[in-house]
Write an enzyme that holds these catalytic residues in place. Structure first.
Site, PDB file in Angstrom:
ATOM      1  N   GLY A 239      -8.599 -22.320 -36.846  1.00  0.00           N
ATOM      2  CA  GLY A 239      -8.319 -21.642 -38.042  1.00  0.00           C
ATOM      3  C   GLY A 239      -6.855 -21.962 -38.550  1.00  0.00           C
ATOM      4  O   GLY A 239      -6.319 -23.031 -37.830  1.00  0.00           O
ATOM      5  N   SER A 240      -6.260 -21.059 -38.970  1.00  0.00           N
ATOM      6  CA  SER A 240      -4.822 -21.625 -39.729  1.00  0.00           C
ATOM      7  C   SER A 240      -3.644 -20.901 -38.576  1.00  0.00           C
ATOM      8  O   SER A 240      -4.202 -20.217 -37.615  1.00  0.00           O
ATOM      9  CB  SER A 240      -4.668 -20.573 -41.151  1.00  0.00           C
ATOM     10  OG  SER A 240      -4.747 -19.106 -40.751  1.00  0.00           O
ATOM     11  N   THR A 241      -2.709 -21.589 -38.922  1.00  0.00           N
ATOM     12  CA  THR A 241      -1.685 -21.476 -37.720  1.00  0.00           C
ATOM     13  C   THR A 241      -1.298 -19.877 -37.947  1.00  0.00           C
ATOM     14  O   THR A 241      -1.104 -19.461 -36.766  1.00  0.00           O
ATOM     15  CB  THR A 241      -0.572 -22.330 -38.074  1.00  0.00           C
ATOM     16  OG1 THR A 241      -0.871 -23.657 -37.974  1.00  0.00           O
ATOM     17  CG2 THR A 241       0.794 -22.212 -37.085  1.00  0.00           C
ATOM     18  N   GLY A 244      -3.747 -17.898 -35.795  1.00  0.00           N
ATOM     19  CA  GLY A 244      -3.948 -18.290 -34.588  1.00  0.00           C
ATOM     20  C   GLY A 244      -2.520 -17.735 -33.958  1.00  0.00           C
ATOM     21  O   GLY A 244      -2.647 -17.225 -32.638  1.00  0.00           O
ATOM     22  N   CYS A 295      -8.400 -30.346 -40.949  1.00  0.00           N
ATOM     23  CA  CYS A 295      -7.189 -30.240 -40.189  1.00  0.00           C
ATOM     24  C   CYS A 295      -6.477 -31.372 -40.080  1.00  0.00           C
ATOM     25  O   CYS A 295      -5.510 -31.507 -39.999  1.00  0.00           O
ATOM     26  CB  CYS A 295      -7.475 -29.219 -38.885  1.00  0.00           C
ATOM     27  SG  CYS A 295      -8.980 -30.344 -37.911  1.00  0.00           S
ATOM     28  N   GLU A 392       0.872 -27.352 -45.066  1.00  0.00           N
ATOM     29  CA  GLU A 392      -0.552 -27.754 -45.073  1.00  0.00           C
ATOM     30  C   GLU A 392      -0.996 -27.193 -46.370  1.00  0.00           C
ATOM     31  O   GLU A 392      -0.790 -25.969 -46.794  1.00  0.00           O
ATOM     32  CB  GLU A 392      -1.194 -27.158 -43.969  1.00  0.00           C
ATOM     33  CG  GLU A 392      -2.643 -27.561 -43.867  1.00  0.00           C
ATOM     34  CD  GLU A 392      -3.598 -26.881 -42.778  1.00  0.00           C
ATOM     35  OE1 GLU A 392      -3.444 -25.618 -42.605  1.00  0.00           O
ATOM     36  OE2 GLU A 392      -4.170 -27.522 -42.159  1.00  0.00           O
TER      37      GLU A 392
HETATM   38  P1  NAD Z   1      -8.238 -18.683 -41.073  1.00  0.00           P
HETATM   39  O1  NAD Z   1      -7.493 -18.483 -40.164  1.00  0.00           O
HETATM   40  O2  NAD Z   1      -8.113 -17.906 -42.509  1.00  0.00           O
HETATM   41  O3  NAD Z   1      -9.702 -17.972 -40.645  1.00  0.00           O
HETATM   42  C1  NAD Z   1     -10.391 -18.539 -39.811  1.00  0.00           C
HETATM   43  C2  NAD Z   1     -11.307 -17.360 -38.910  1.00  0.00           C
HETATM   44  O4  NAD Z   1     -10.448 -16.372 -38.437  1.00  0.00           O
HETATM   45  C3  NAD Z   1     -12.038 -16.704 -39.974  1.00  0.00           C
HETATM   46  O5  NAD Z   1     -13.456 -16.627 -39.316  1.00  0.00           O
HETATM   47  C4  NAD Z   1     -11.429 -15.455 -40.106  1.00  0.00           C
HETATM   48  O6  NAD Z   1     -12.388 -14.521 -40.607  1.00  0.00           O
HETATM   49  C5  NAD Z   1     -10.880 -15.189 -38.874  1.00  0.00           C
HETATM   50  N1  NAD Z   1      -9.689 -14.432 -38.993  1.00  0.00           N
HETATM   51  C6  NAD Z   1      -8.873 -14.231 -40.000  1.00  0.00           C
HETATM   52  N2  NAD Z   1      -7.948 -13.520 -39.449  1.00  0.00           N
HETATM   53  C7  NAD Z   1      -8.166 -13.021 -38.160  1.00  0.00           C
HETATM   54  C8  NAD Z   1      -7.334 -12.242 -37.347  1.00  0.00           C
HETATM   55  N3  NAD Z   1      -6.249 -11.640 -37.455  1.00  0.00           N
HETATM   56  N4  NAD Z   1      -7.772 -12.117 -35.984  1.00  0.00           N
HETATM   57  C9  NAD Z   1      -9.004 -12.775 -35.859  1.00  0.00           C
HETATM   58  N5  NAD Z   1      -9.688 -13.313 -36.600  1.00  0.00           N
HETATM   59  C10 NAD Z   1      -9.329 -13.564 -37.798  1.00  0.00           C
HETATM   60  O7  NAD Z   1      -8.822 -20.213 -41.453  1.00  0.00           O
HETATM   61  P2  NAD Z   1      -9.531 -20.929 -42.552  1.00  0.00           P
HETATM   62  O8  NAD Z   1      -9.135 -20.577 -43.967  1.00  0.00           O
HETATM   63  O9  NAD Z   1     -11.135 -20.393 -42.304  1.00  0.00           O
HETATM   64  O10 NAD Z   1      -9.604 -22.310 -41.988  1.00  0.00           O
HETATM   65  C11 NAD Z   1      -8.728 -23.248 -42.643  1.00  0.00           C
HETATM   66  C12 NAD Z   1      -7.464 -23.615 -41.358  1.00  0.00           C
HETATM   67  O11 NAD Z   1      -8.442 -24.001 -40.387  1.00  0.00           O
HETATM   68  C13 NAD Z   1      -6.566 -24.503 -41.618  1.00  0.00           C
HETATM   69  O12 NAD Z   1      -5.453 -24.237 -41.531  1.00  0.00           O
HETATM   70  C14 NAD Z   1      -7.020 -25.774 -40.813  1.00  0.00           C
HETATM   71  O13 NAD Z   1      -6.064 -26.711 -40.697  1.00  0.00           O
HETATM   72  C15 NAD Z   1      -7.813 -25.008 -39.789  1.00  0.00           C
HETATM   73  N6  NAD Z   1      -8.452 -26.007 -38.912  1.00  0.00           N
HETATM   74  C16 NAD Z   1      -8.033 -26.590 -37.831  1.00  0.00           C
HETATM   75  C17 NAD Z   1      -8.731 -27.561 -37.192  1.00  0.00           C
HETATM   76  C18 NAD Z   1      -8.615 -28.006 -35.753  1.00  0.00           C
HETATM   77  O14 NAD Z   1      -9.487 -28.519 -35.112  1.00  0.00           O
HETATM   78  N7  NAD Z   1      -7.332 -28.133 -35.439  1.00  0.00           N
HETATM   79  C19 NAD Z   1     -10.369 -27.599 -37.614  1.00  0.00           C
HETATM   80  C20 NAD Z   1     -10.550 -27.226 -38.569  1.00  0.00           C
HETATM   81  C21 NAD Z   1      -9.925 -26.204 -39.463  1.00  0.00           C
END
Ligand code: NAD
Length: 488
Positions: A239-241, A244, A295, A392
């Protein structure tokens, strides 16, 4: 959460301990179809109580259930059966993934489904090969010892997934976890939970014991409850930085094992000697696949000054020629962004870049009236310090910037908080490998765009995260190595 039933909308539930359940609070939320803005599904809005129930089920299987003693070969057989069921239901999944993600059907058909099947089969092959080592030592206090290691599953793994390739990224995590012998609780993205939840249903059909694979749908709070849950031993998050970082802050003090796959701002470097007729199509794909919502999106196109104008105009031409519209129509080349909020954010960044003086060479053309569409957009003459060149965007927006020397190209490519991937276009083998060595990223593709494969590690460094999905490295991330010493 207010909720109004929409006829024909799908219902996506939670899978806990082998049973489909509504959320414990009875609440639902709506999932909108990106290409037309209509309600596609009602999703169970899971709660911390649902997370508790799912983790308890996963713990029971891991700590003493049927799964805890199942031989690796049998685990592998179940995984093969799941892969077979996915293959048999491929057409249904292609349509589901295209609809829920606003993605052109070709993408799930050519990539997500075949790669998910292959990834399941690749890791199924590892399930009965978790071999330890015998390690000779000088002995202990004068006594000889016989030492060996056993590779054991870490425990209950929380798999938290984004929306851009939701089922595939779910499988990237699920497959090594199952091969290792972990049990899992999956938290799909609230924006694309349907395909991944359906896959968990297929796992039940395949014969996985109840509680091995659990799914809790819902908003971020579900992910938060999982991350802080004392019954969870391992977290694999994509997910997003910023999210993370928030997860690492909670998981760190609890010493939970972490894999974090985060954001990117990948460079695509076009050297003076690149074959442009091949490079332009590849660069456009790296930039615009999945509406730029990947990503690894190659959003910073760095071009040797001698080819700069040529590349800028060719790429803008390629962008303008893309057919944007209904993802289910076979002639469409680009679909819609995931939701209205995200499309507005991307449009806002495009607007701000223009206000800041960036010149737009493609992106002004009309989009369909309904749905969350943004035209493929190309900016030129942008400073490397501009927001549009650094942040990004996660949309179909690229910047094209010139360089004069190889050193300058490497410096520009590395001048970012991210370190996920990069692409090089050159006809010189020596240059390709020497530049690849100097890039601070987890993956470099030469004369093509990031070929993903179950056998190749995927992940990055810097603010792109830590650890790897896929390959043997991912398997190891779900295992501990225990030493057993016999003092003789
Ligand atoms: P996001 O971080 O908003 O959400 C990802 C997941 O985390 C969702 O299921 C969300 O409900 C959950 N989440 C949100 N807040 C949380 C918290 N505080 N604790 C635990 N879980 C939580 O990301 P997104 O918008 O779904 O995806 C886009 C992002 O993912 C982009 O930044 C992209 O670059 C990244 N991405 C990275 C890769 C990689 O392999 N490096 C691959 C695909 C996407």
């Amino acid at each position: 959460m207010s909720h109004q039933e929409v006829p024909n909308a799908l219902r996506t539930l939670n899978l806990i301990d082998g049973q489909w359940r509504e959320a414990s609070g009875g609440a639902w939320f709506d999932k909108y179809e990106p290409a037309n803005g209509r309600v596609m599904a009602h999703i169970a809005a899971g709660t911390a109580a649902d997370v508790d129930a799912a983790v308890a089920a996963a713990r029971r299987q891991f700590d003493g259930g049927e799964w805890s003693t199942m031989p690796g070969a049998e685990r592998g057989r179940l995984m093969h059966r799941l892969a077979d069921l996915l293959e048999a239901n491929a057409d249904e999944f292609v349509t589901l993934l295209a609809r829920e993600g606003g993605r052109v059907v070709m993408e799930p058909r050519m990539m997500d489904i075949p790669m998910a099947i292959d990834t399941l089969r690749y890791f199924a092959g590892w399930a009965d090969k978790l071999e330890g080592r015998q390690i000779p030592t000088a002995g202990f206090m004068g006594q000889p010892t016989f030492n060996y290691t056993v590779r054991e599953a870490i425990g209950v793994a929380a798999l938290i997934v984004p929306w851009n390739n939701p089922m595939l990224i779910g499988v990237w995590k699920l497959a090594p976890a199952l091969a290792a012998g972990c049990t899992v609780v999956i938290k799909p993205s609230e924006d694309a939970p349907i395909g991944l939840t359906r896959l968990a249903g297929l796992a039940t059909e395949a014969g996985f014991p109840a509680g091995v694979i659990n799914v809790v749908n819902g908003q971020a709070e579900v992910g938060q409850a999982l991350v802080s849950h004392p019954g969870v031993n391992k977290i694999s998050f994509t997910g997003s930085t910023p999210v993370g970082r928030a997860i690492a802050a909670v998981a760190g003090p609890q010493f939970k094992h972490l894999t974090l796959e985060l954001g990117g701002k990948a460079p695509q470097i076009i050297f003076e000697d690149a074959l442009l007729e091949r490079a332009i199509g590849g660069v456009a794909m790296g930039l615009f696949a999945n509406q730029g919502q990947t990503c690894a999106a190659g959003t910073r196109v760095l071009v040797h000054r001698s080819r700069y104008e040529e590349v800028l105009h060719a790429l803008a031409g390629a962008a303008r020629s893309l057919n944007v519209g209904d993802p289910l129509d076979g002639h469409t080349q680009m679909g819609a962004l995931i939701n209205a909020r995200h499309a507005d954010r991307v449009k806002g960044m495009i607007h701000a870049a223009r206000e800041a003086g960036a010149r737009m060479f493609a992106g002004d053309e009309a989009v369909p009236a309904e749905g969350y569409f943004v035209r493929p957009t190309v900016f030129g003459h942008v400073s490397p310090d501009a927001v549009i060149a650094r942040e990004e965007i996660f949309g179909p927006v690229g910047v094209v910037m010139p360089f004069d020397t190889v050193d300058e190209a490497v410096a520009l490519a590395n001048d970012t908080q991210y370190g996920l991937s990069a692409t090089l276009w050159t006809n010189s083998v020596g240059q390709a490998h020497s530049v690849a060595a100097r890039l601070r990223v987890g993956a470099v593709a030469i004369n093509g765009w990031s070929p993903l494969d179950a056998r190749l590690p995927w992940g990055g460094g810097k603010d792109s995260g830590m650890g790897r999905d896929l390959s043997r490295v991912a398997l190891d991330a779900y295992l501990e190595e225990k030493v057993v010493s016999l003092v003789m």
